[in-house]
Design a protein around this motif. Structure first.
Motif, PDB file in Angstrom:
ATOM      1  N   GLU A 146       0.768  -1.140   0.685  1.00  0.00           N
ATOM      2  CA  GLU A 146       0.076  -0.274   0.057  1.00  0.00           C
ATOM      3  C   GLU A 146       0.668   1.196  -0.589  1.00  0.00           C
ATOM      4  N   LEU A 147       1.068   2.010  -0.902  1.00  0.00           N
ATOM      5  CA  LEU A 147       2.183   2.950  -1.099  1.00  0.00           C
ATOM      6  C   LEU A 147       1.136   4.226  -0.684  1.00  0.00           C
ATOM      7  N   PRO A 148       1.985   5.280   0.012  1.00  0.00           N
ATOM      8  CA  PRO A 148       1.250   6.341   0.078  1.00  0.00           C
ATOM      9  C   PRO A 148       1.103   7.267  -1.195  1.00  0.00           C
ATOM     10  N   GLU A 149      -0.265   8.246  -0.769  1.00  0.00           N
ATOM     11  CA  GLU A 149      -0.355   9.263  -2.149  1.00  0.00           C
ATOM     12  C   GLU A 149       0.750  10.087  -1.974  1.00  0.00           C
ATOM     13  N   ILE A 150       0.655  10.394  -3.640  1.00  0.00           N
ATOM     14  CA  ILE A 150       2.308  11.298  -3.962  1.00  0.00           C
ATOM     15  C   ILE A 150       1.695  12.862  -3.577  1.00  0.00           C
ATOM     16  N   GLY A 151       2.358  13.227  -2.669  1.00  0.00           N
ATOM     17  CA  GLY A 151       2.018  15.226  -2.068  1.00  0.00           C
ATOM     18  C   GLY A 151       1.872  15.137  -1.216  1.00  0.00           C
ATOM     19  N   ILE A 199       5.445   0.569   7.517  1.00  0.00           N
ATOM     20  CA  ILE A 199       6.763   0.603   7.120  1.00  0.00           C
ATOM     21  C   ILE A 199       7.075   2.323   7.347  1.00  0.00           C
ATOM     22  N   TYR A 200       7.967   2.894   7.766  1.00  0.00           N
ATOM     23  CA  TYR A 200       7.806   3.908   8.498  1.00  0.00           C
ATOM     24  C   TYR A 200       8.545   4.762   8.077  1.00  0.00           C
ATOM     25  N   SER A 201       8.364   5.682   8.162  1.00  0.00           N
ATOM     26  CA  SER A 201       9.226   7.014   6.765  1.00  0.00           C
ATOM     27  C   SER A 201      10.129   7.270   7.418  1.00  0.00           C
ATOM     28  N   PRO A 202      11.886   7.637   7.151  1.00  0.00           N
ATOM     29  CA  PRO A 202      12.927   7.966   7.930  1.00  0.00           C
ATOM     30  C   PRO A 202      13.290   9.314   8.285  1.00  0.00           C
ATOM     31  N   VAL A 203      12.570  10.173   7.446  1.00  0.00           N
ATOM     32  CA  VAL A 203      12.426  11.777   7.648  1.00  0.00           C
ATOM     33  C   VAL A 203      11.460  12.054   6.661  1.00  0.00           C
ATOM     34  N   SER A 204      10.773  13.593   7.608  1.00  0.00           N
ATOM     35  CA  SER A 204       9.569  13.763   7.319  1.00  0.00           C
ATOM     36  C   SER A 204      10.051  14.830   6.058  1.00  0.00           C
ATOM     37  N   GLY A 205       8.896  14.705   5.814  1.00  0.00           N
ATOM     38  CA  GLY A 205       9.053  16.095   4.413  1.00  0.00           C
ATOM     39  C   GLY A 205       7.254  15.392   3.365  1.00  0.00           C
ATOM     40  N   GLU A 206       7.227  15.320   2.690  1.00  0.00           N
ATOM     41  CA  GLU A 206       6.204  15.340   1.450  1.00  0.00           C
ATOM     42  C   GLU A 206       6.851  14.171   0.308  1.00  0.00           C
ATOM     43  N   VAL A 207       6.042  13.514   0.311  1.00  0.00           N
ATOM     44  CA  VAL A 207       6.041  12.279  -0.762  1.00  0.00           C
ATOM     45  C   VAL A 207       5.793  12.896  -2.035  1.00  0.00           C
ATOM     46  N   VAL A 208       6.789  13.007  -2.915  1.00  0.00           N
ATOM     47  CA  VAL A 208       7.432  13.076  -4.449  1.00  0.00           C
ATOM     48  C   VAL A 208       7.017  12.159  -5.761  1.00  0.00           C
ATOM     49  N   ALA A 209       6.828  10.507  -5.180  1.00  0.00           N
ATOM     50  CA  ALA A 209       6.786   9.990  -5.871  1.00  0.00           C
ATOM     51  C   ALA A 209       6.852   8.879  -5.954  1.00  0.00           C
ATOM     52  N   VAL A 210       6.292   7.646  -6.094  1.00  0.00           N
ATOM     53  CA  VAL A 210       6.216   6.338  -5.851  1.00  0.00           C
ATOM     54  C   VAL A 210       6.300   5.600  -6.087  1.00  0.00           C
ATOM     55  N   ASN A 211       6.905   4.330  -5.878  1.00  0.00           N
ATOM     56  CA  ASN A 211       7.233   2.727  -6.987  1.00  0.00           C
ATOM     57  C   ASN A 211       6.082   2.408  -7.312  1.00  0.00           C
ATOM     58  N   PHE A 222      17.249  -3.165  -1.823  1.00  0.00           N
ATOM     59  CA  PHE A 222      18.151  -2.141  -1.956  1.00  0.00           C
ATOM     60  C   PHE A 222      18.101  -1.001  -3.188  1.00  0.00           C
ATOM     61  N   GLY A 223      17.225  -2.244  -3.512  1.00  0.00           N
ATOM     62  CA  GLY A 223      17.605  -1.353  -5.672  1.00  0.00           C
ATOM     63  C   GLY A 223      16.188  -0.526  -6.458  1.00  0.00           C
ATOM     64  N   GLU A 224      15.612  -1.821  -7.017  1.00  0.00           N
ATOM     65  CA  GLU A 224      13.828  -2.146  -7.686  1.00  0.00           C
ATOM     66  C   GLU A 224      13.432  -1.882  -6.786  1.00  0.00           C
ATOM     67  N   GLY A 225      12.942  -2.817  -5.694  1.00  0.00           N
ATOM     68  CA  GLY A 225      12.125  -2.435  -4.310  1.00  0.00           C
ATOM     69  C   GLY A 225      12.322  -1.005  -3.715  1.00  0.00           C
ATOM     70  N   TRP A 226      12.804  -0.222  -4.169  1.00  0.00           N
ATOM     71  CA  TRP A 226      12.429   1.003  -3.364  1.00  0.00           C
ATOM     72  C   TRP A 226      10.609   1.339  -3.206  1.00  0.00           C
ATOM     73  N   ILE A 227      10.216   2.388  -2.335  1.00  0.00           N
ATOM     74  CA  ILE A 227       8.527   2.561  -2.324  1.00  0.00           C
ATOM     75  C   ILE A 227       8.385   3.506  -2.636  1.00  0.00           C
ATOM     76  N   PHE A 228       9.292   4.684  -1.891  1.00  0.00           N
ATOM     77  CA  PHE A 228       8.835   6.144  -2.342  1.00  0.00           C
ATOM     78  C   PHE A 228       9.950   7.369  -2.066  1.00  0.00           C
ATOM     79  N   LEU A 229       9.215   8.303  -2.662  1.00  0.00           N
ATOM     80  CA  LEU A 229      10.657   9.351  -2.835  1.00  0.00           C
ATOM     81  C   LEU A 229      10.508  10.386  -1.573  1.00  0.00           C
ATOM     82  N   VAL A 230      10.938  11.319  -1.098  1.00  0.00           N
ATOM     83  CA  VAL A 230      10.263  12.053  -0.266  1.00  0.00           C
ATOM     84  C   VAL A 230      11.318  13.395  -0.610  1.00  0.00           C
ATOM     85  N   ARG A 231      10.700  14.521  -0.245  1.00  0.00           N
ATOM     86  CA  ARG A 231      11.493  15.904  -0.324  1.00  0.00           C
ATOM     87  C   ARG A 231      11.468  15.911   0.957  1.00  0.00           C
ATOM     88  N   PRO A 232      12.065  16.351   1.797  1.00  0.00           N
ATOM     89  CA  PRO A 232      12.647  16.023   2.653  1.00  0.00           C
ATOM     90  C   PRO A 232      12.971  17.776   3.618  1.00  0.00           C
TER      91      PRO A 232
END
Lengths: 377, 131
Positions: B44-49, B70-82, B97-107
């Motif tokens: 279950e991916l987070p929503e972008i934004g 899954i806990y986020s290691p940093v605070s911020g905004e989700v800008v992309a999901v896998n 550690f590679g293709e299986g990334w889950i989301f991308l955050v703008r910290p």
């Protein structure tokens, strides 16, 4: 991550005689009702498919074998069990039954084997061992029946479309034709590798054909290795759980317990209201049958993405229910579940998954039979 | 088990964070975590934004047996999901550690990265857990 699974610690848990074998195979071990058991040997899904498509084996030595001896053993079991051992006509035949308390609640579900006019064998769940033994011993007194636990036995379940053929291959030649002809839900003695004495039952908990084999603990590793050499793949208790759920089989403690009547657990087919048999809980079951129960057990299919899990809330037109066993089903590539819901037409049914209401379909189960999805699943 | 890449930072709860060149932080779970969870069948991916907070739930991975936050290691905004994980959640099992990334955050606070475990510390944590 929350709910991160932990490795089993070895201090307090019991071990089957196959423990070192599982560890040598690289199994992931978990605490399973006080037993250190393999949940998988790498991939639960691959082990599940191995059983549906070929043959897999499970160490089920944690289950409890109890032998009953005495002239009045049959009378005792007619009193103890909700199903009727009168159905067991031939030596070796087996019967699935609930053992109820006075309130009609399920103490445990079990298999009883008819091994002689004064000799029956029970196989009961591991997690309920202590209370089962206490209850059986208490009830047995009035019948002068000897209750003897058999901890010196191990048990290996070999299941799958090719399971029987592979087991036959490791039996002594003289026993093969007889065991090949063994009917469903029947057991017989046979000799395994090096002449080891086996109790071979054509029973199981996966919805596939196969055998459950009781073997003296000192021979269990040799039997396991002979089966592995015959091409039977080790499968963990994780796969066993998804296999039995797909096959529509209840799990004690999750799908029913002492607060649940067999009528509420879709186990009506195991209740024998035969005339003149006074079994424990009968009067309550008869009253429930006359008035009808307020809750029923149903099958659910989730067509959307997501996974149905134990404890999730089920929303129906008649009120809330609850998911009992629920999981991703590898044969179906989607989630299925058993749920207990209020009786009556449930209307559009939804499940609450982390605050989101997701529509589900009510279906008749089993979900899978003979390796294939059932119609309408 | 695959080698732990030296550029990753970790939460004790087995999520990894990678500071990308563009200032964004990529998040996934460790190879040890996927191994412990077993076959993954749904993410279950987070929503972008959406906003995420360090150390709190941002996504859910479900193995055959259990669901895990899954806990986020940093605070911020989700800008992309896998999005690949929608159809192939097992990608995490195959390449955590590679293709299986889950989301991308703008910290929102890059100092939070300094509070995470480095690869050596995480490796030590995993080794201690196994005994």
């Amino acid at each position: 991550m929350r709910d991160f699974p932990r490795q089993a610690t070895s201090a307090m848990t019991e071990k089957t005689v196959l423990n070192a074998t599982h560890r040598a195979l690289g199994a992931r071990m978990v605490d399973f009702g006080g037993w250190d058991m393999p949940i998988n040997y790498g991939s639960q899904i691959e082990e599940h498919h191995a059983v549906r498509r070929d043959a897999g084996m499970f160490d089920v030595s944690h289950m409890t074998v109890i032998d009953l001896h005495g002239a009045r053993t049959k009378d005792f079991l007619r009193h103890l069990l909700a199903n009727s051992v009168d159905k067991l006509k031939a030596h070796g035949k087996a019967l699935y039954s609930c053992m109820l308390n006075e309130q009609g609640g399920v103490i445990d579900d079990l298999i009883v084997y008819f091994l002689g006019d004064e000799f029956y064998r029970l196989v009961v769940n591991a997690g309920t061992r202590a209370k089962d033994l206490a209850w059986i011993e208490q009830q047995a007194k009035a019948f002068d029946v000897q209750v003897k636990e058999r901890p010196e036995f191990a048990m290996i379940a070999v299941q799958g479309p090719h399971a029987r053929a592979k087991v036959l291959g490791v039996l002594h030649e003289v026993d093969r034709p007889r065991i090949e002809k063994l009917g469903k839900f029947a057991a017989a003695a046979a000799q395994g590798p090096h002449g080891m004495p086996l109790f071979v039952a054509r029973t199981g908990y996966t919805g596939e054909d196969g055998f459950e084999i009781i073997v003296p603990a000192e021979h269990a590793v040799a039997l396991w290795e002979a089966l592995a050499a015959a091409g039977v793949k080790p499968a963990g208790l994780g796969a066993r759980d998804t296999l039995r759920l797909e096959a529509g089989m209840n799990l004690y403690g999750q799908d029913m317990d002492e607060a649940v009547s067999p009528w509420e657990a879709n186990l009506g087919w195991t209740i024998a209201l035969d005339e003149g048999r006074d079994f424990i809980g009968r009067n309550v079951l008869e009253a429930q049958k006359a008035t009808g129960v307020k809750r029923v057990m149903v099958g659910l299919v989730l067509d959307e993405k997501g996974v149905l899990r134990h404890g999730q809330k089920v929303l129906t037109a008649n009120g809330e229910g609850e998911i009992l066993s629920g999981s991703f089903a590898p044969t179906l590539d989607k989630a299925v579940a058993f749920a207990r819901i209020p009786v009556g037409d449930p209307g559009a049914t939804r499940v609450d998954i982390r605050g989101r209401e997701v529509p589900v379909r009510l279906v008749k189960y089993p979900f899978v039979r003979d390796g294939k999805p059932c119609e309408g699943i | 088990m695959s080698e732990i890449p030296g550029d990753l930072k970790f939460l004790k709860s087995h999520e990894w964070a990678r500071a990308e060149d563009d200032g964004l932080v990529r998040v996934g779970i460790s190879d040890h975590a996927q191994d412990q969870l077993g076959d993954l069948v749904y993410v279950e991916l987070p929503e972008i934004g959406s906003a995420v907070k360090a150390g709190t739930g941002a996504a859910v991975v479900e193995s055959v047996k259990a669901a895990s936050d899954i806990y986020s290691p940093v605070s911020g905004e989700v800008v992309a999901v896998n999005e690949l994980l929608n159809d192939k959640p097992e990608t995490i099992n195959e390449d955590a550690f590679g293709e299986g990334w889950i989301f991308l955050v703008r910290p929102s606070d890059r100092a939070e990265l300094g509070e995470l475990l480095d690869a050596n510390e995480y490796e030590e944590l995993v080794e201690n857990e196994d005994h």
